[in-house]
Design a protein around this motif. Structure first.
Motif, PDB file in Angstrom:
ATOM      1  N   ASP A 436      20.543 -39.918   3.201  1.00 31.52           N
ATOM      2  CA  ASP A 436      19.988 -40.484   4.432  1.00 31.52           C
ATOM      3  C   ASP A 436      21.035 -40.434   5.536  1.00 31.52           C
ATOM      4  OD1 ASP A 436      21.234 -43.353   4.804  1.00 31.52           O
ATOM      5  OD2 ASP A 436      20.680 -43.246   2.688  1.00 31.52           O
ATOM      6  N   GLU A 437      20.538 -40.275   6.747  1.00 37.51           N
ATOM      7  CA  GLU A 437      21.389 -40.106   7.920  1.00 37.51           C
ATOM      8  C   GLU A 437      21.108 -41.223   8.919  1.00 37.51           C
ATOM      9  OE1 GLU A 437      20.875 -36.199   9.541  1.00 37.51           O
ATOM     10  OE2 GLU A 437      20.763 -35.257   7.563  1.00 37.51           O
ATOM     11  N   LEU A 438      22.180 -41.759   9.480  1.00 39.68           N
ATOM     12  CA  LEU A 438      22.076 -42.810  10.487  1.00 39.68           C
ATOM     13  C   LEU A 438      23.024 -42.465  11.620  1.00 39.68           C
ATOM     14  CD1 LEU A 438      21.819 -46.592  10.051  1.00 39.68           C
ATOM     15  CD2 LEU A 438      23.750 -45.719  11.379  1.00 39.68           C
ATOM     16  N   ALA A 439      22.546 -42.614  12.851  1.00 38.38           N
ATOM     17  CA  ALA A 439      23.390 -42.379  14.025  1.00 38.38           C
ATOM     18  C   ALA A 439      23.551 -43.671  14.801  1.00 38.38           C
ATOM     19  CB  ALA A 439      22.765 -41.307  14.914  1.00 38.38           C
ATOM     20  N   PHE A 440      24.736 -43.879  15.359  1.00 37.89           N
ATOM     21  CA  PHE A 440      24.969 -45.060  16.197  1.00 37.89           C
ATOM     22  C   PHE A 440      25.922 -44.692  17.326  1.00 37.89           C
ATOM     23  CE2 PHE A 440      27.875 -45.178  12.658  1.00 37.89           C
ATOM     24  CZ  PHE A 440      29.093 -45.610  13.170  1.00 37.89           C
ATOM     25  N   ASN A 441      26.113 -45.610  18.244  1.00 35.05           N
ATOM     26  CA  ASN A 441      26.860 -45.325  19.488  1.00 35.05           C
ATOM     27  C   ASN A 441      26.193 -44.189  20.266  1.00 35.05           C
ATOM     28  OD1 ASN A 441      28.639 -47.248  18.649  1.00 35.05           O
ATOM     29  ND2 ASN A 441      30.443 -45.920  18.595  1.00 35.05           N
ATOM     30  N   THR A 442      24.866 -44.142  20.261  1.00 31.95           N
ATOM     31  CA  THR A 442      24.144 -43.108  20.982  1.00 31.95           C
ATOM     32  C   THR A 442      22.896 -43.723  21.600  1.00 31.95           C
ATOM     33  OG1 THR A 442      23.237 -40.876  20.819  1.00 31.95           O
ATOM     34  CG2 THR A 442      22.824 -42.355  18.958  1.00 31.95           C
ATOM     35  N   ASN A 456      17.911 -44.674  12.425  1.00 32.53           N
ATOM     36  CA  ASN A 456      17.762 -43.968  11.160  1.00 32.53           C
ATOM     37  C   ASN A 456      17.171 -42.602  11.470  1.00 32.53           C
ATOM     38  OD1 ASN A 456      18.636 -45.952   9.221  1.00 32.53           O
ATOM     39  ND2 ASN A 456      16.791 -47.120   9.750  1.00 32.53           N
ATOM     40  N   VAL A 457      17.879 -41.558  11.103  1.00 33.58           N
ATOM     41  CA  VAL A 457      17.513 -40.205  11.520  1.00 33.58           C
ATOM     42  C   VAL A 457      16.563 -39.538  10.530  1.00 33.58           C
ATOM     43  CG1 VAL A 457      18.429 -37.914  12.077  1.00 33.58           C
ATOM     44  CG2 VAL A 457      19.681 -39.975  12.757  1.00 33.58           C
ATOM     45  N   ALA A 501      10.439 -39.387   7.507  1.00 35.88           N
ATOM     46  CA  ALA A 501      10.699 -39.444   8.946  1.00 35.88           C
ATOM     47  C   ALA A 501      11.737 -40.513   9.289  1.00 35.88           C
ATOM     48  CB  ALA A 501       9.403 -39.721   9.699  1.00 35.88           C
ATOM     49  N   GLY A 502      12.408 -40.293  10.415  1.00 41.54           N
ATOM     50  CA  GLY A 502      13.351 -41.273  10.924  1.00 41.54           C
ATOM     51  C   GLY A 502      12.647 -42.348  11.745  1.00 41.54           C
ATOM     52  N   ASP A 503      13.435 -43.209  12.374  1.00 43.37           N
ATOM     53  CA  ASP A 503      12.875 -44.243  13.231  1.00 43.37           C
ATOM     54  C   ASP A 503      12.067 -43.610  14.364  1.00 43.37           C
ATOM     55  OD1 ASP A 503      14.087 -46.191  11.735  1.00 43.37           O
ATOM     56  OD2 ASP A 503      15.803 -46.441  13.094  1.00 43.37           O
ATOM     57  N   GLN A 521      22.412 -36.105  19.947  1.00 43.69           N
ATOM     58  CA  GLN A 521      23.125 -35.645  18.739  1.00 43.69           C
ATOM     59  C   GLN A 521      22.445 -36.103  17.450  1.00 43.69           C
ATOM     60  OE1 GLN A 521      25.377 -33.481  19.007  1.00 43.69           O
ATOM     61  NE2 GLN A 521      26.144 -33.712  21.082  1.00 43.69           N
ATOM     62  N   ALA A 522      21.244 -36.701  17.565  1.00 44.47           N
ATOM     63  CA  ALA A 522      20.651 -37.263  16.349  1.00 44.47           C
ATOM     64  C   ALA A 522      19.141 -37.395  16.466  1.00 44.47           C
ATOM     65  CB  ALA A 522      21.272 -38.626  16.051  1.00 44.47           C
ATOM     66  N   SER A 523      18.497 -36.377  17.008  1.00 44.33           N
ATOM     67  CA  SER A 523      17.045 -36.433  17.109  1.00 44.33           C
ATOM     68  C   SER A 523      16.449 -36.531  15.709  1.00 44.33           C
ATOM     69  CB  SER A 523      16.518 -35.187  17.821  1.00 44.33           C
ATOM     70  OG  SER A 523      15.124 -35.261  18.005  1.00 44.33           O
ATOM     71  N   GLY A 524      15.594 -37.524  15.491  1.00 43.61           N
ATOM     72  CA  GLY A 524      15.138 -37.843  14.148  1.00 43.61           C
ATOM     73  C   GLY A 524      14.048 -36.920  13.628  1.00 43.61           C
ATOM     74  N   LEU A 525      13.862 -36.974  12.323  1.00 46.72           N
ATOM     75  CA  LEU A 525      12.795 -36.229  11.657  1.00 46.72           C
ATOM     76  C   LEU A 525      11.455 -36.872  12.011  1.00 46.72           C
ATOM     77  CD1 LEU A 525      12.902 -33.840   9.501  1.00 46.72           C
ATOM     78  CD2 LEU A 525      12.254 -35.588   7.868  1.00 46.72           C
ATOM     79  N   THR A 526      10.498 -36.073  12.477  1.00 47.33           N
ATOM     80  CA  THR A 526       9.214 -36.598  12.909  1.00 47.33           C
ATOM     81  C   THR A 526       8.228 -36.671  11.749  1.00 47.33           C
ATOM     82  OG1 THR A 526       8.189 -34.470  13.431  1.00 47.33           O
ATOM     83  CG2 THR A 526       9.637 -35.430  15.105  1.00 47.33           C
ATOM     84  N   PRO A 527       7.136 -37.441  11.910  1.00 43.17           N
ATOM     85  CA  PRO A 527       6.112 -37.470  10.863  1.00 43.17           C
ATOM     86  C   PRO A 527       5.513 -36.101  10.573  1.00 43.17           C
ATOM     87  CG  PRO A 527       5.851 -39.335  12.335  1.00 43.17           C
ATOM     88  CD  PRO A 527       6.896 -38.463  12.951  1.00 43.17           C
TER      89      PRO A 527
END
Length: 880
Positions: A436-442, A456-457, A501-503, A521-527
């Motif tokens: 699992d991938e998480l991005a922050f400070n963005t 949550n990406v 999917a991500g958030d 830098q962290a566009s999430g996975l879509t449904p």
């Protein structure tokens, strides 16, 4: 006792309790015990026999260079030792006090001279040799008597590298093993696989104790890196402390082991210990002053009923981030964001167990579990960028990415062996890798000041279940004094791959125009990208191996596997070896192999919203599954397995029992190699997509069988062990590999779109060192052990993406690195090492600024060595 191999008088008198010696020695021939001891180093096997029987066995340390045959059945101590010594040219003498003394030369007793074959085969089992389980179903094959090239790396060699991961250790030790070691930014957080002979890491099959290992959940979709589209096994999820040795078969072996064994097979053999233990702790730091690392690992052995064992192992790793970035000017200021290896917290656990139910029937199980969490910087979001939200980050921000892997597997099985009916092995394995991938400070700038700063990406999960039944039997035949080994088996595998999917905020439109949609830098996975993919695989195999004469051996194997999603594949292998003399042998193989598209390669999908069109509709770029209607409209075809034809011819030289040299040339022709297409865009692509009802896409990419390639190369491996008498022992090794891959044919897209980009061509043909040279020396003198390794990595290249920028293509110069480990044993239990990897602080060439993906990227992702330079460490080890 006389000296053995000119070694000063040093023998081991092995006895669990002194009182037991007198009672067991007198009746050693009469008392029988059940033994189930696998082939391995002779000294370790003799220790096991001594421990189980109570019989004193005296021998010199040099017996560790010999390989023992399997010891199995209800045997007296004498019979067990005779079985272990089979084929070594050694024999047993009984001393006046009843001890077994291992001697060189032909035995004088009638019992020892009853087999002329054992004596004449002594030259075929040199001291540098090891019994192997990979590439053969025979129980007496060794690395130097096999028909295909096999490398064997033991636990001590892994430890002497100072490496904190299995991938790094094998990379330092094996000439044919290559995988870029540049760990900068998010690219360095991808799983590290086993790349042999310049091929993709998912073209090498990985086994644990001979059982197929599941792959990572991550498909490599990062730009600017080699092996794009690969979904490898993550080697770094296996603790080094759990490993007894690693066998590397450098030959195609799909007929023996199934899909993925195109370049070769890596078999990781776990420790089997029923007592004792050890613990190691290591501290290290780069000479540049960062990357402080702490590791702890250990193992513990417990006895179980029926001559069984339970060996528990663990390792932990904590390292601070490091910086190998380049300064640059932006926004009128000098930017110096950290760009380097990630901060990391990691632990791995392993257990290996076996019990005996009776003389023939044994149960076994082994399991691993690990978690790896790492955090790293991504390229800065400058204050002046239209995608920055000034109310949240008035000075801009450096988005951070956290990767977390959880990986586990468990195998349960049973072996049954009877001389009359053969050997059966039934096992079931379940493995799971979650990422699992998480991005922050963005931020998601389309939400403006209302944007979250943590997202949550995506979550990726790969599951695999294997059930196998293997059978082997040695049959007496009229044409040979050696048995014919017949093997057969059936296998079933269920695979499942899931994308979650991500958030919602990580990919959705927040209402503000003219800025990026989705987290920077962290566009999430879509449904639309999420989904679950499954398949079932069934297979059968059959094999025959025979030492036809004392000089000639042949083998043949065949396998058919059926995939529920793309059909059947059949492979075969023919191997042969001829020993002109005990010192000179010629070996060769012909085989075809295949690599089926993984479910990750079939299902991977990722959508990014770039902006909105004039009507307020999102404009999308998307990495598409090959069977997606939009991809089909652009010319995507149903994926097929990669198929290969592999030829290998080798020369084995053993001038003395202390020296060996192997030279193996090979050619691997692969049809329908799996790669991502080039990015497809432009007016024609937009028109095709609009006509097909997918006008929202402005750019697309998909997996395809892009090209046919041919890889040619040679591997040379030499070893020489020197007895320096009062000056100790010196073990020398050298290895050289040279490989070149050429693209023979590109499968054109029916619409004329670029299938294989110029950059991708460069990765395939020149994205790895053109050759690799490794020198090793280990000197042991009394309490001191000094290990020195020198490695040269040849030239490699990075191509610009467009022909118009060909003037920026870069050729990276060859690079030398030196690794040193100095170990002192205060006692047999307590040892201290100090060492340095890359002693002379060698670094790769700076990356051409025109080719960088971000201005701060000082070194290419293709760099075979860690650009951080010298790494100093100290290690404390205690055995109990």
């Amino acid at each position: 006792m006389n000296q053995f191999n000119r070694v000063p008088l040093r023998t081991f008198a092995l006895v669990p309790l002194a009182s037991l010696f007198f009672s067991f020695a007198a009746s050693a021939e009469e008392v029988r015990q059940v033994y189930h001891i696998a082939p391995g180093p002779l000294d370790e096997v003799l220790l096991d026999i001594s421990r189980q029987s109570g019989q004193v066995i005296s021998f010199t340390p040099q017996l560790g260079n010999y390989s023992s045959a399997r010891v199995d059945g209800s045997l007296s101590a004498q019979q067990a030792v005779d079985a272990a010594l089979k084929g070594t040219g050694l024999h047993v003498q009984v001393s006046p006090d009843g001890a077994f003394v291992i001697k060189e030369g032909a035995a004088k007793s009638a019992q020892a001279t009853s087999s002329v074959k054992a004596q004449t085969s002594a030259a075929q089992a040199p001291t540098l040799d090891r019994v192997v389980a990979i590439g053969t179903r025979r129980s007496d094959a060794t690395a130097l008597t096999s028909a295909a090239p096999v490398d064997v790396i033991n636990a001590a060699e892994l430890k002497q590298t100072g490496a904190t991961s299995l991938n790094q250790a094998l990379f330092q030790l094996l000439p044919s093993f290559n995988f870029p070691q540049n760990n900068s930014a998010t690219r360095g957080q991808d799983p590290k696989g086993a790349s042999l002979r310049g091929l993709s890491p998912d073209q090498t099959l990985v086994l644990i104790n001979g059982k197929r290992r599941h792959t990572s959940a991550v498909v490599n979709i990062s730009g600017g890196v080699p092996f794009i589209g690969a979904q490898p096994v993550d080697l770094d999820m296996i603790p080094i402390s759990a490993i007894d040795h690693v066998e590397v078969l450098r030959d195609g072996a799909s007929a023996q082991y199934g899909s993925d064994a195109v370049a070769g097979v890596v078999n990781i053999v776990l420790k089997e210990r029923d007592s004792g233990g050890g613990i190691n702790t290591q501290l290290g730091k780069y000479a540049q002053g960062d990357g402080f690392s702490k590791t702890t690992d250990g193992w513990y052995g417990i006895g179980l009923p029926g001559d069984g064992f339970l060996t528990l192992s663990f390792n932990t790793l904590n390292n601070k981030p490091d910086d190998i970035g380049d300064k640059y000017v932006a926004d009128g200021q000098l930017q110096d964001p950290r760009w380097g290896g990630a901060g990391r917290d990691k632990y791995n656990l392993a257990a290996n167990a076996e019990i005996g139910l009776n003389d023939q029937w044994r149960l076994y199980s082994f399991a691993t579990f690990g978690q790896d969490t790492s955090v790293n910087n991504t390229p800065p979001l400058l204050a002046s960028s239209p995608n920055n939200v000034a109310s949240i980050y008035p000075g801009g921000t450096i988005p951070k990415y956290r990767y977390r892997y959880e990986d586990g597997a468990v195998t349960v099985g049973t072996r049954y062996e009877d001389e009359s009916i053969g050997r059966f092995d039934l096992s079931a394995t379940y493995g799971r890798d979650e990422h699992d991938e998480l991005a922050f400070n963005t931020v998601n700038p389309s939400y403006g000041a209302n944007s979250p700063t943590k997202f949550n990406v995506a979550t990726l999960v790969n599951d695999q279940t294997n059930i196998t039944l293997d059978y082997a039997k040695d049959l007496d035949v009229n044409w040979s004094s050696h048995p014919l080994t017949v093997s057969a088996g059936v296998a079933y595998r269920h695979e499942q791959y899931r994308l979650e999917a991500g958030d919602y905020d990580s990919y959705s439109y927040g209402g503000i125009d003219n800025v990026q949609v989705g987290a920077v830098q962290a566009s999430g996975l879509t449904p639309d990208d999420a989904g679950t993919f499954k398949r079932d695989v069934g297979g059968v195999y059959f094999g025959l191996e025979n030492q036809v004469t004392d000089k000639l051996q042949v083998g043949v194997a065949g396998r058919t596997e059926h995939y529920s999603d793309f059909g059947s594949a059949t492979t075969g292998k023919l191997s042969a070896r001829y020993d002109f003399t005990p010192q000179v042998g010629l070996r060769g193989t012909i085989n075809n192999a295949y690599h089926a598209p993984s479910l990750g390669q079939i299902g991977t999908s990722w959508t990014t919203t770039t902006n909105l069109d004039a009507n307020g509709n999102p404009v999308l770029t998307r990495m598409l599954p090959a069977d997606n209607p939009a991809a089909r409209a652009l010319g995507a075809q149903p994926l097929k397995p990669e198929k290969s034809t592999n030829y290998s011819l080798g020369l084995v030289l053993r001038p003395t029992e202390h020296a060996s040299l192997t030279i193996d040339a090979y050619q691997i022709s692969i049809r329908d190699r799996l790669l991502f297409s080039g990015g497809i865009s432009g007016p024609l692509a937009e028109q095709i997509l609009t006509n097909a009802g997918y006008g929202q896409y402005s750019w697309a990419q998909f997996m395809t069988n892009a090209a046919d390639t041919r890889t040619r190369g040679v591997d040379i491996v030499g070893k020489y062990n020197l007895d320096l008498a009062q000056f100790g022992d010196l073990n020398l090794s050298a290895g050289y590999t040279k490989a070149r891959t050429t693209i023979e044919k590109v499968h054109e897209n029916p619409n004329g779109f670029e299938v294989l980009t110029r950059e991708a061509r460069g990765f395939i043909e020149h994205g790895y060192p053109e050759d690799k040279l490794v020198f090793g020396a280990v000197h042991t003198l009394n309490q001191w052990t000094i290990a020195l390794n020198q490695t040269r990595y040849g030239k490699y290249r990075k191509y610009a993406a467009a022909e118009a920028n060909a003037q920026y293509d870069q050729v990276f110069s060859a690079q030398w690195t030196t690794d040193l480990d100095v170990n002192y044993a205060f006692t047999k239990q307590l040892r201290v090492s100090v060492g340095v990897n890359n002693l002379f602080d060698s670094k790769p060439d700076d990356f051409n600024s025109r080719l960088r993906q971000t201005p701060g990227q000082q070194y290419s992702y293709l760099s075979p060595t860690a650009p951080e330079g010298a790494f100093y460490y100290t290690r404390l080890s205690y055995d109990f």
